[in-house]
Design a protein around this motif. Structure first.
Motif, PDB file in Angstrom:
ATOM      1  N   VAL A 117      70.924  60.052 -21.309  1.00  0.00           N
ATOM      2  CA  VAL A 117      70.620  60.435 -19.937  1.00  0.00           C
ATOM      3  C   VAL A 117      69.432  61.379 -19.943  1.00  0.00           C
ATOM      4  CG1 VAL A 117      71.500  61.517 -17.830  1.00  0.00           C
ATOM      5  CG2 VAL A 117      73.054  60.226 -19.304  1.00  0.00           C
ATOM      6  N   GLY A 118      68.478  61.122 -19.057  1.00  0.00           N
ATOM      7  CA  GLY A 118      67.313  61.990 -18.923  1.00  0.00           C
ATOM      8  C   GLY A 118      66.822  62.017 -17.485  1.00  0.00           C
ATOM      9  N   ALA A 119      66.129  63.094 -17.152  1.00  0.00           N
ATOM     10  CA  ALA A 119      65.582  63.253 -15.801  1.00  0.00           C
ATOM     11  C   ALA A 119      64.239  62.553 -15.677  1.00  0.00           C
ATOM     12  CB  ALA A 119      65.438  64.734 -15.480  1.00  0.00           C
ATOM     13  N   LEU A 120      63.947  62.068 -14.479  1.00  0.00           N
ATOM     14  CA  LEU A 120      62.715  61.333 -14.243  1.00  0.00           C
ATOM     15  C   LEU A 120      62.393  61.361 -12.750  1.00  0.00           C
ATOM     16  CD1 LEU A 120      60.714  59.521 -15.880  1.00  0.00           C
ATOM     17  CD2 LEU A 120      62.125  57.589 -15.243  1.00  0.00           C
ATOM     18  N   TRP A 121      61.113  61.378 -12.414  1.00  0.00           N
ATOM     19  CA  TRP A 121      60.712  61.222 -11.023  1.00  0.00           C
ATOM     20  C   TRP A 121      60.830  59.758 -10.637  1.00  0.00           C
ATOM     21  CZ3 TRP A 121      55.583  64.444 -10.499  1.00  0.00           C
ATOM     22  CH2 TRP A 121      55.912  65.798 -10.426  1.00  0.00           C
ATOM     23  N   PHE A 122      61.029  59.524  -9.340  1.00  0.00           N
ATOM     24  CA  PHE A 122      61.210  58.160  -8.840  1.00  0.00           C
ATOM     25  C   PHE A 122      60.676  58.057  -7.423  1.00  0.00           C
ATOM     26  CE2 PHE A 122      64.674  60.413  -6.942  1.00  0.00           C
ATOM     27  CZ  PHE A 122      64.878  59.795  -5.726  1.00  0.00           C
ATOM     28  N   VAL A 123      60.634  56.831  -6.935  1.00  0.00           N
ATOM     29  CA  VAL A 123      60.374  56.563  -5.525  1.00  0.00           C
ATOM     30  C   VAL A 123      61.257  55.385  -5.120  1.00  0.00           C
ATOM     31  CG1 VAL A 123      58.386  55.017  -5.856  1.00  0.00           C
ATOM     32  CG2 VAL A 123      58.573  56.354  -3.777  1.00  0.00           C
ATOM     33  N   TRP A 124      61.773  55.436  -3.884  1.00  0.00           N
ATOM     34  CA  TRP A 124      62.634  54.392  -3.312  1.00  0.00           C
ATOM     35  C   TRP A 124      61.860  53.699  -2.214  1.00  0.00           C
ATOM     36  CZ3 TRP A 124      66.891  51.640  -3.881  1.00  0.00           C
ATOM     37  CH2 TRP A 124      67.579  51.133  -2.786  1.00  0.00           C
ATOM     38  N   ASP A 125      61.825  52.368  -2.238  1.00  0.00           N
ATOM     39  CA  ASP A 125      61.083  51.630  -1.207  1.00  0.00           C
ATOM     40  C   ASP A 125      61.992  50.989  -0.164  1.00  0.00           C
ATOM     41  OD1 ASP A 125      62.151  49.339  -2.370  1.00  0.00           O
ATOM     42  OD2 ASP A 125      60.250  48.603  -3.157  1.00  0.00           O
ATOM     43  N   GLY A 126      63.264  51.322  -0.185  1.00  0.00           N
ATOM     44  CA  GLY A 126      64.216  50.743   0.750  1.00  0.00           C
ATOM     45  C   GLY A 126      65.009  49.599   0.155  1.00  0.00           C
ATOM     46  N   THR A 127      64.536  49.068  -0.957  1.00  0.00           N
ATOM     47  CA  THR A 127      65.208  47.972  -1.653  1.00  0.00           C
ATOM     48  C   THR A 127      65.360  48.256  -3.138  1.00  0.00           C
ATOM     49  OG1 THR A 127      64.261  46.389  -0.090  1.00  0.00           O
ATOM     50  CG2 THR A 127      65.108  45.500  -2.150  1.00  0.00           C
ATOM     51  N   SER A 128      64.316  48.845  -3.719  1.00  0.00           N
ATOM     52  CA  SER A 128      64.294  49.092  -5.159  1.00  0.00           C
ATOM     53  C   SER A 128      63.930  50.540  -5.460  1.00  0.00           C
ATOM     54  CB  SER A 128      63.271  48.181  -5.852  1.00  0.00           C
ATOM     55  OG  SER A 128      63.626  46.828  -5.697  1.00  0.00           O
ATOM     56  N   LEU A 129      64.430  51.002  -6.594  1.00  0.00           N
ATOM     57  CA  LEU A 129      64.075  52.312  -7.120  1.00  0.00           C
ATOM     58  C   LEU A 129      63.003  52.077  -8.177  1.00  0.00           C
ATOM     59  CD1 LEU A 129      65.399  55.209  -6.711  1.00  0.00           C
ATOM     60  CD2 LEU A 129      66.308  54.862  -8.990  1.00  0.00           C
ATOM     61  N   TRP A 130      61.886  52.782  -8.057  1.00  0.00           N
ATOM     62  CA  TRP A 130      60.761  52.632  -8.969  1.00  0.00           C
ATOM     63  C   TRP A 130      60.681  53.864  -9.867  1.00  0.00           C
ATOM     64  CZ3 TRP A 130      57.792  48.228  -9.160  1.00  0.00           C
ATOM     65  CH2 TRP A 130      58.006  47.310  -8.136  1.00  0.00           C
ATOM     66  N   LEU A 131      60.693  53.638 -11.170  1.00  0.00           N
ATOM     67  CA  LEU A 131      60.669  54.703 -12.164  1.00  0.00           C
ATOM     68  C   LEU A 131      59.376  54.608 -12.958  1.00  0.00           C
ATOM     69  CD1 LEU A 131      64.287  53.956 -13.372  1.00  0.00           C
ATOM     70  CD2 LEU A 131      63.609  55.872 -11.913  1.00  0.00           C
ATOM     71  N   TYR A 132      58.744  55.748 -13.170  1.00  0.00           N
ATOM     72  CA  TYR A 132      57.476  55.813 -13.906  1.00  0.00           C
ATOM     73  C   TYR A 132      57.761  56.546 -15.205  1.00  0.00           C
ATOM     74  CZ  TYR A 132      52.329  56.016 -14.129  1.00  0.00           C
ATOM     75  OH  TYR A 132      51.007  55.842 -14.460  1.00  0.00           O
ATOM     76  N   SER A 133      57.972  55.798 -16.270  1.00  0.00           N
ATOM     77  CA  SER A 133      58.458  56.348 -17.532  1.00  0.00           C
ATOM     78  C   SER A 133      57.391  56.320 -18.614  1.00  0.00           C
ATOM     79  CB  SER A 133      59.671  55.523 -18.005  1.00  0.00           C
ATOM     80  OG  SER A 133      60.165  56.007 -19.228  1.00  0.00           O
ATOM     81  N   ILE A 134      57.437  57.303 -19.476  1.00  0.00           N
ATOM     82  CA  ILE A 134      56.556  57.315 -20.661  1.00  0.00           C
ATOM     83  C   ILE A 134      56.914  56.104 -21.527  1.00  0.00           C
ATOM     84  CG2 ILE A 134      56.004  58.573 -22.775  1.00  0.00           C
ATOM     85  CD1 ILE A 134      55.079  60.474 -20.853  1.00  0.00           C
ATOM     86  N   VAL A 135      55.917  55.339 -21.934  1.00  0.00           N
ATOM     87  CA  VAL A 135      56.121  54.127 -22.723  1.00  0.00           C
ATOM     88  C   VAL A 135      56.831  54.439 -24.036  1.00  0.00           C
ATOM     89  CG1 VAL A 135      54.944  52.262 -23.958  1.00  0.00           C
ATOM     90  CG2 VAL A 135      54.149  52.951 -21.704  1.00  0.00           C
TER      91      VAL A 135
END
Length: 166
Positions: free
Chosen positions: A51-69
Protein backbone atom coordinates in the motif's frame (compact mmCIF):
# COMPACT_ATOMS: atom_id res chain seq x y z
CA UNK A 1 -18.57 0.54 6.38
CA UNK A 2 -21.09 0.14 3.58
CA UNK A 3 -20.99 -3.03 1.50
CA UNK A 4 -19.60 -3.46 -1.98
CA UNK A 5 -21.58 -2.75 -5.10
CA UNK A 6 -20.72 -2.81 -8.75
CA UNK A 7 -20.44 0.34 -10.80
CA UNK A 8 -23.59 -0.71 -12.65
CA UNK A 9 -25.63 -0.29 -9.48
CA UNK A 10 -23.83 2.78 -8.14
CA UNK A 11 -27.05 4.70 -7.80
CA UNK A 12 -29.54 1.92 -7.11
CA UNK A 13 -28.79 1.44 -3.43
CA UNK A 14 -28.06 -2.28 -3.77
CA UNK A 15 -26.04 -2.31 -0.54
CA UNK A 16 -27.81 -4.56 2.01
CA UNK A 17 -26.56 -2.71 5.06
CA UNK A 18 -25.11 0.70 5.50
CA UNK A 19 -27.68 2.36 3.28
CA UNK A 20 -27.85 5.25 5.71
CA UNK A 21 -24.15 6.00 5.38
CA UNK A 22 -23.42 5.19 1.75
CA UNK A 23 -22.81 8.12 -0.56
CA UNK A 24 -24.96 8.85 -3.58
CA UNK A 25 -23.24 8.82 -6.98
CA UNK A 26 -23.21 12.64 -6.90
CA UNK A 27 -21.63 12.62 -3.43
CA UNK A 28 -19.00 10.12 -4.60
CA UNK A 29 -18.15 12.31 -7.61
CA UNK A 30 -17.89 15.46 -5.46
CA UNK A 31 -15.83 13.70 -2.79
CA UNK A 32 -13.35 12.22 -5.28
CA UNK A 33 -13.09 15.52 -7.17
CA UNK A 34 -12.24 17.31 -3.93
CA UNK A 35 -9.53 14.96 -2.65
CA UNK A 36 -5.93 14.81 -3.85
CA UNK A 37 -4.32 11.76 -2.23
CA UNK A 38 -5.37 8.13 -2.29
CA UNK A 39 -3.91 4.92 -0.92
CA UNK A 40 -3.22 2.32 -3.59
CA UNK A 41 -3.05 -1.39 -2.73
CA UNK A 42 -1.34 -3.84 -5.06
CA UNK A 43 -0.28 -7.49 -4.76
CA UNK A 44 3.47 -8.11 -4.37
CA UNK A 45 5.17 -11.14 -5.96
CA UNK A 46 5.04 -13.01 -2.63
CA UNK A 47 1.26 -12.43 -2.47
CA UNK A 48 1.43 -9.80 0.26
CA UNK A 49 -0.37 -6.50 -0.20
CA UNK A 50 1.63 -3.35 -0.81
CA UNK A 51 0.00 0.00 0.00
CA UNK A 52 1.29 3.45 -0.92
CA UNK A 53 0.00 6.99 -1.26
CA UNK A 54 -0.45 8.59 -4.66
CA UNK A 55 -2.11 11.61 -6.25
CA UNK A 56 -5.08 10.90 -8.50
CA UNK A 57 -7.86 12.45 -10.53
CA UNK A 58 -11.44 11.17 -11.00
CA UNK A 59 -13.24 11.83 -14.28
CA UNK A 60 -16.66 10.56 -13.19
CA UNK A 61 -16.05 7.07 -14.54
CA UNK A 62 -12.40 6.21 -13.95
CA UNK A 63 -9.70 6.96 -11.42
CA UNK A 64 -6.46 8.09 -13.08
CA UNK A 65 -3.18 7.43 -11.27
CA UNK A 66 0.15 8.98 -12.24
CA UNK A 67 2.78 6.58 -10.93
CA UNK A 68 6.56 6.46 -11.10
CA UNK A 69 7.47 3.80 -13.70
CA UNK A 70 10.22 2.31 -11.52
CA UNK A 71 8.10 2.12 -8.35
CA UNK A 72 7.21 -1.07 -6.54
CA UNK A 73 3.53 -0.26 -7.28
CA UNK A 74 4.13 -0.10 -11.04
CA UNK A 75 6.16 -3.33 -10.96
CA UNK A 76 3.41 -5.09 -8.98
CA UNK A 77 0.76 -3.90 -11.46
CA UNK A 78 2.75 -5.04 -14.50
CA UNK A 79 2.80 -8.52 -12.98
CA UNK A 80 -0.74 -8.50 -11.51
CA UNK A 81 -3.05 -5.62 -12.52
CA UNK A 82 -5.50 -6.09 -9.62
CA UNK A 83 -5.78 -2.92 -7.57
CA UNK A 84 -7.75 -1.42 -4.70
CA UNK A 85 -7.76 2.30 -3.96
CA UNK A 86 -8.96 4.08 -0.83
CA UNK A 87 -9.78 7.78 -0.62
CA UNK A 88 -10.88 8.89 2.83
CA UNK A 89 -11.25 11.88 5.13
CA UNK A 90 -12.12 12.70 8.72
CA UNK A 91 -10.47 12.55 12.12
CA UNK A 92 -13.28 11.92 14.60
CA UNK A 93 -15.55 8.88 14.23
CA UNK A 94 -18.57 10.95 13.24
CA UNK A 95 -16.55 12.70 10.50
CA UNK A 96 -15.23 9.58 8.74
CA UNK A 97 -16.10 9.23 5.08
CA UNK A 98 -14.50 7.51 2.15
CA UNK A 99 -14.65 5.63 -1.11
CA UNK A 100 -12.94 2.34 -1.92
CA UNK A 101 -12.59 1.43 -5.59
CA UNK A 102 -11.35 -1.94 -6.86
CA UNK A 103 -10.68 -3.50 -10.23
CA UNK A 104 -7.94 -3.76 -12.81
CA UNK A 105 -5.32 -1.10 -13.53
CA UNK A 106 -4.81 -0.45 -17.23
CA UNK A 107 -1.73 1.44 -18.50
CA UNK A 108 -2.58 4.27 -20.90
CA UNK A 109 -0.20 6.12 -23.23
CA UNK A 110 3.52 5.67 -23.58
CA UNK A 111 5.53 4.59 -20.56
CA UNK A 112 7.33 6.49 -19.32
CA UNK A 113 5.09 9.42 -20.27
CA UNK A 114 6.95 12.07 -22.24
CA UNK A 115 3.97 13.98 -23.61
CA UNK A 116 3.43 12.24 -26.95
CA UNK A 117 -0.09 13.08 -28.20
CA UNK A 118 -2.64 10.67 -26.74
CA UNK A 119 -6.32 11.51 -27.14
CA UNK A 120 -7.34 9.28 -24.22
CA UNK A 121 -5.05 11.22 -21.86
CA UNK A 122 -6.07 14.73 -22.92
CA UNK A 123 -8.87 15.14 -20.35
CA UNK A 124 -7.26 13.33 -17.39
CA UNK A 125 -3.98 15.21 -17.84
CA UNK A 126 -5.79 18.54 -17.92
CA UNK A 127 -7.77 17.65 -14.78
CA UNK A 128 -4.63 16.38 -13.02
CA UNK A 129 -2.52 19.42 -13.96
CA UNK A 130 -5.17 21.84 -12.69
CA UNK A 131 -5.96 19.92 -9.53
CA UNK A 132 -2.42 19.13 -8.43
CA UNK A 133 -0.19 21.77 -10.01
CA UNK A 134 -2.52 24.69 -10.75
CA UNK A 135 -1.44 24.49 -14.40
CA UNK A 136 -3.37 24.26 -17.67
CA UNK A 137 -0.98 21.69 -19.16
CA UNK A 138 0.57 18.56 -17.70
CA UNK A 139 4.31 18.73 -17.06
CA UNK A 140 6.10 15.53 -18.14
CA UNK A 141 9.36 14.35 -16.64
CA UNK A 142 9.78 11.02 -18.44
CA UNK A 143 9.60 9.08 -15.14
CA UNK A 144 5.83 8.53 -14.74
CA UNK A 145 3.17 6.37 -16.32
CA UNK A 146 -0.61 6.69 -16.41
CA UNK A 147 -2.83 3.97 -14.97
CA UNK A 148 -6.61 3.96 -15.38
CA UNK A 149 -8.88 2.20 -12.90
CA UNK A 150 -12.44 1.85 -14.12
CA UNK A 151 -13.74 0.21 -10.94
CA UNK A 152 -15.56 -3.10 -10.83
CA UNK A 153 -16.74 -2.27 -7.32
CA UNK A 154 -17.21 0.92 -5.35
CA UNK A 155 -17.82 1.02 -1.61
CA UNK A 156 -18.62 4.30 0.11
CA UNK A 157 -19.45 5.56 3.57
CA UNK A 158 -20.12 8.88 5.24
CA UNK A 159 -20.49 8.64 9.01
CA UNK A 160 -21.58 12.28 9.12
CA UNK A 161 -24.97 10.99 7.94
CA UNK A 162 -25.36 9.11 11.23
CA UNK A 163 -25.17 12.30 13.27
CA UNK A 164 -27.49 14.10 10.84
CA UNK A 165 -30.19 11.49 11.53
CA UNK A 166 -30.37 12.23 15.29
Amino acid sequence: MAESRTTEDRGTGSQRRGRRIMMTPEEIDAFLAGRRTCRVATVSPDGRPHVGALWFVWDGTSLWLYSIVRSRRAADLRRDPRIAVLVDAGEEYGELRGVELAGTAVPVGESPRTGEPCAELRAPEQLFARKNFGLDAMPHDGRHTWLRLTPDTIVSWDFRKLTDAH
